[in-house]
Scaffold this active site. Structure first.
Site, PDB file in Angstrom:
ATOM      1  N   GLY A   1       0.853  -1.203   0.000  1.00 37.68           N
ATOM      2  CA  GLY A   1       0.000   0.000   0.000  1.00 37.68           C
ATOM      3  C   GLY A   1       0.874   1.232   0.000  1.00 37.68           C
ATOM      4  O   GLY A   1       0.555   2.234   0.642  1.00 37.68           O
ATOM      5  N   GLY A   2       1.972   1.153  -0.728  1.00 38.61           N
ATOM      6  CA  GLY A   2       3.020   2.192  -0.666  1.00 38.61           C
ATOM      7  C   GLY A   2       2.726   3.438  -1.468  1.00 38.61           C
ATOM      8  O   GLY A   2       3.549   4.357  -1.489  1.00 38.61           O
TER       9      GLY A   2
ATOM     10  N   HIS B   1      -4.618   0.731   9.984  1.00 40.56           N
ATOM     11  CA  HIS B   1      -5.673   1.561  10.597  1.00 40.56           C
ATOM     12  C   HIS B   1      -6.869   1.774   9.646  1.00 40.56           C
ATOM     13  O   HIS B   1      -7.921   2.211  10.068  1.00 40.56           O
ATOM     14  CB  HIS B   1      -5.104   2.897  11.115  1.00 40.56           C
ATOM     15  CG  HIS B   1      -4.891   3.959  10.079  1.00 40.56           C
ATOM     16  ND1 HIS B   1      -4.769   5.301  10.414  1.00 40.56           N
ATOM     17  CD2 HIS B   1      -4.776   3.907   8.728  1.00 40.56           C
ATOM     18  CE1 HIS B   1      -4.602   6.009   9.324  1.00 40.56           C
ATOM     19  NE2 HIS B   1      -4.587   5.201   8.284  1.00 40.56           N
TER      20      HIS B   1
HETATM   21  C1  LIG Z   1      -3.800   5.253   3.641  1.00 38.16           C
HETATM   22  S1  LIG Z   1      -2.955   4.912   2.203  1.00 38.16           S
HETATM   23  C2  LIG Z   1      -1.288   4.755   2.779  1.00 38.16           C
HETATM   24  C3  LIG Z   1      -0.271   5.059   1.722  1.00 38.16           C
HETATM   25  C4  LIG Z   1       1.188   4.969   2.184  1.00 38.16           C
HETATM   26  N1  LIG Z   1       1.503   3.724   2.816  1.00 38.16           N
HETATM   27  C5  LIG Z   1       1.500   6.128   3.105  1.00 38.16           C
HETATM   28  O1  LIG Z   1       1.364   5.988   4.301  1.00 38.16           O
HETATM   29  O2  LIG Z   1       1.849   7.189   2.595  1.00 38.16           O
HETATM   30  C6  LIG Z   1      -3.409   3.225   1.919  1.00 38.16           C
HETATM   31  C7  LIG Z   1      -2.881   2.641   0.635  1.00 38.16           C
HETATM   32  O3  LIG Z   1      -3.326   1.282   0.542  1.00 38.16           O
HETATM   33  C8  LIG Z   1      -3.620   1.033  -0.803  1.00 38.16           C
HETATM   34  N2  LIG Z   1      -4.531  -0.138  -0.890  1.00 38.16           N
HETATM   35  C9  LIG Z   1      -5.852  -0.200  -0.574  1.00 38.16           C
HETATM   36  N3  LIG Z   1      -6.332  -1.435  -0.788  1.00 38.16           N
HETATM   37  C10 LIG Z   1      -5.285  -2.187  -1.267  1.00 38.16           C
HETATM   38  C11 LIG Z   1      -5.161  -3.544  -1.690  1.00 38.16           C
HETATM   39  N4  LIG Z   1      -6.198  -4.373  -1.648  1.00 38.16           N
HETATM   40  N5  LIG Z   1      -3.950  -3.972  -2.113  1.00 38.16           N
HETATM   41  C12 LIG Z   1      -2.890  -3.125  -2.154  1.00 38.16           C
HETATM   42  N6  LIG Z   1      -2.947  -1.827  -1.756  1.00 38.16           N
HETATM   43  C13 LIG Z   1      -4.136  -1.371  -1.325  1.00 38.16           C
HETATM   44  C14 LIG Z   1      -4.257   2.319  -1.280  1.00 38.16           C
HETATM   45  O4  LIG Z   1      -4.273   2.429  -2.681  1.00 38.16           O
HETATM   46  C15 LIG Z   1      -3.375   3.355  -0.601  1.00 38.16           C
HETATM   47  O5  LIG Z   1      -2.284   3.741  -1.394  1.00 38.16           O
HETATM   48  O1  LIG Z   2      -7.569  11.939   6.890  1.00 41.94           O
HETATM   49  C1  LIG Z   2      -7.992  10.900   6.320  1.00 41.94           C
HETATM   50  C2  LIG Z   2      -9.284  10.850   5.814  1.00 41.94           C
HETATM   51  C3  LIG Z   2      -9.738   9.702   5.180  1.00 41.94           C
HETATM   52  C4  LIG Z   2     -11.110   9.595   4.674  1.00 41.94           C
HETATM   53  C5  LIG Z   2     -12.055  10.582   4.888  1.00 41.94           C
HETATM   54  C6  LIG Z   2     -13.353  10.428   4.423  1.00 41.94           C
HETATM   55  C7  LIG Z   2     -13.731   9.285   3.742  1.00 41.94           C
HETATM   56  O2  LIG Z   2     -15.032   9.112   3.278  1.00 41.94           O
HETATM   57  C8  LIG Z   2     -12.784   8.300   3.516  1.00 41.94           C
HETATM   58  C9  LIG Z   2     -11.493   8.459   3.987  1.00 41.94           C
HETATM   59  O3  LIG Z   2      -8.937   8.608   5.007  1.00 41.94           O
HETATM   60  C10 LIG Z   2      -7.666   8.619   5.510  1.00 41.94           C
HETATM   61  C11 LIG Z   2      -6.869   7.453   5.397  1.00 41.94           C
HETATM   62  O4  LIG Z   2      -7.306   6.373   4.730  1.00 41.94           O
HETATM   63  C12 LIG Z   2      -5.619   7.424   5.977  1.00 41.94           C
HETATM   64  O5  LIG Z   2      -4.884   6.267   5.913  1.00 41.94           O
HETATM   65  C13 LIG Z   2      -5.112   8.535   6.638  1.00 41.94           C
HETATM   66  C14 LIG Z   2      -5.842   9.695   6.752  1.00 41.94           C
HETATM   67  C15 LIG Z   2      -7.153   9.753   6.201  1.00 41.94           C
END
Ligand SMILES: C[S@@+](CC[C@H](N)C(=O)[O-])C[C@H]1O[C@@H](n2cnc3c(N)ncnc32)[C@H](O)[C@@H]1O
Ligand SMILES: O=c1cc(-c2ccc(O)cc2)oc2c(O)c(O)ccc12
Length: 364
Positions: free
Chosen positions: A206-207, A269
């Protein structure tokens, strides 16, 4: 029961202030958004010295009818720690006419909002304050009484990841926001580089755009880094691959590419316990059997109400509410431990990082 009887009137008014403070807390967010839209931190930074209201409104070209609005915004933000009010000596009129004036200077919080700098949190604030994201939280009451739907499903019509895949401009904003947060982690990782020593490969699950992987690969140029994310996410970034950093698309619930270390930053989370155990089991499968260094590294908040100061816990609990959007949650050490055991891991160690995050090393 006679409510409030026996309470002193000043105590009751303190209660009223408490309620109103929380009721109007959204205006703190709106002032932050207002100041970012006007790019005030960047203007002050480019001005190279504290800026007077007169200078600020002239750069912004504020019409006379709105000058008091900007003055009140600056008063609000200064009161809340975004600017320092300092006295300067205006030497426009020569020595004898030197006039004392108030001017606004950047604080650490507003320095973090200056555009184009290494640690700039403007993308995070812009995405979080986008009404499409923030208005979800108007529906928490409705969500509570819905048996099966997540908050995102109610507000966005689908889960967040599916919604982002169909809305490329919001996907870009989301990825940039995550990258700006990850860039900050660089400050803390320097003190914990030992956990990456002696490794040959790492997969950043999920990078996103690979910000954390790039930080780690700059620290350890011989380490092979794989950024693993959904196919439509990585397709935007494969052009930024390098010798030791590659992007792989896939679904972490099916398969995670093999590496010495699996890194999960701000992943667990986002998910409920059941999904977290599934992800962790896939991580365990992915950890290479050919090294004794094999482990998972998790960067996430750890709720520790007894140890953390009030403001830090308040921030973590706010993020916990944000995570209701996809049935995710912020967890305590005990809650993480339960997930690790259920996924078949043997042991773990938590290193609190400076700031909000902790680094958890989990051993198979
Ligand atoms: C909250 S973001 C965190 C991104 C990164 N790790 C960071 O902290 O900057 C969650 C990431 O998980 C990825 N993700 C969600 N579902 C996934 C899946 N089934 N397989 C791989 N990645 C996934 C999303 O596309 C997103 O980039
Ligand atoms: O700061 C966020 C906010 C979200 C977010 C807000 C509203 C929605 O309907 C969906 C998602 O999601 C986040 C997230 O996935 C994360 O990893 C960090 C921060 C936030």
């Amino acid at each position: 029961m006679d409510l409030l009887s026996g309470r002193k009137s000043n105590e009751i008014f303190e209660g009223q202030v408490h309620v109103y403070k929380h009721m109007y807390a959204y205006l703190d967010s709106m002032c932050l958004k207002w100041c970012i839209e006007l790019e005030i931190p960047t203007i002050i930074y480019n001005h190279e010295k504290p800026i007077t209201l007169h200078e600020l409104i002239s750069i912004l070209q504020v019409p006379p009818s709105k000058i008091s609005g900007v003055e009140r915004l600056m008063r609000h933000l200064s009161h809340n720690g975004f600017f320092d009010i300092v006295t300067i000596h205006d030497d426009d009129g020569g020595d004898e006419n030197k006039e004392k004036k108030e001017a606004y200077a950047l604080t650490i919080a507003s320095e973090l909002l200056v555009k184009g700098t290494e640690y700039c949190l403007t993308p995070m604030a812009k995405c979080g304050l986008n009404p499409l994201m923030s208005s979800s939280f108007n529906l928490l009451g409705k969500w509570t009484l819905e048996k099966n739907l997540t908050l995102s499903e109610i507000s966005l019509g689908t889960n967040l990841w599916d919604f982002l895949s169909k809305n490329p401009s919001i996907l870009t904003s989301f990825n940039e926001s995550m990258a700006s947060d990850s860039q900050m982690v660089k400050l803390a990782l320097k003190d914990h580089s030992a956990v990456f020593e002696g490794l040959e490969s790492i997969v950043d699950v999920g990078g996103g755009n690979g910000t954390i992987s790039k930080i780690i690969s700059d620290m350890f140029p011989k380490l092979k880094c794989i950024v693993f994310d959904l196919p439509h996410v990585v397709e935007n970034f494969s052009g930024t691959s390098s010798n030791n950093l590659s992007f792989v698309g896939g679904d972490m619930f099916n398969y995670i590419p093999e590496a010495d270390v699996v890194l999960l930053k701000w992943i667990l989370h986002d998910w409920d316990d059941e999904h977290c155990v599934k992800i962790l089991k896939k991580c365990k499968d992915a950890i290479s059997k050919n090294t004794k260094e094999g482990k998972a590294i998790i960067i996430d908040f750890v709720i520790n109400e007894k140890q953390d100061e009030f403001g830090l816990t308040q921030m973590k609990l706010r993020m916990d509410i944000a995570m209701t959007s996809m049935n995710g949650k912020e967890r305590s050490e005990e809650e993480f431990n339960k997930l690790f055991l259920e996924a078949g891991f043997q042991d773990y160690k938590i290193f609190p990082l400076t700031g909000m995050y902790s680094l958890i090393v989990v051993y198979p």
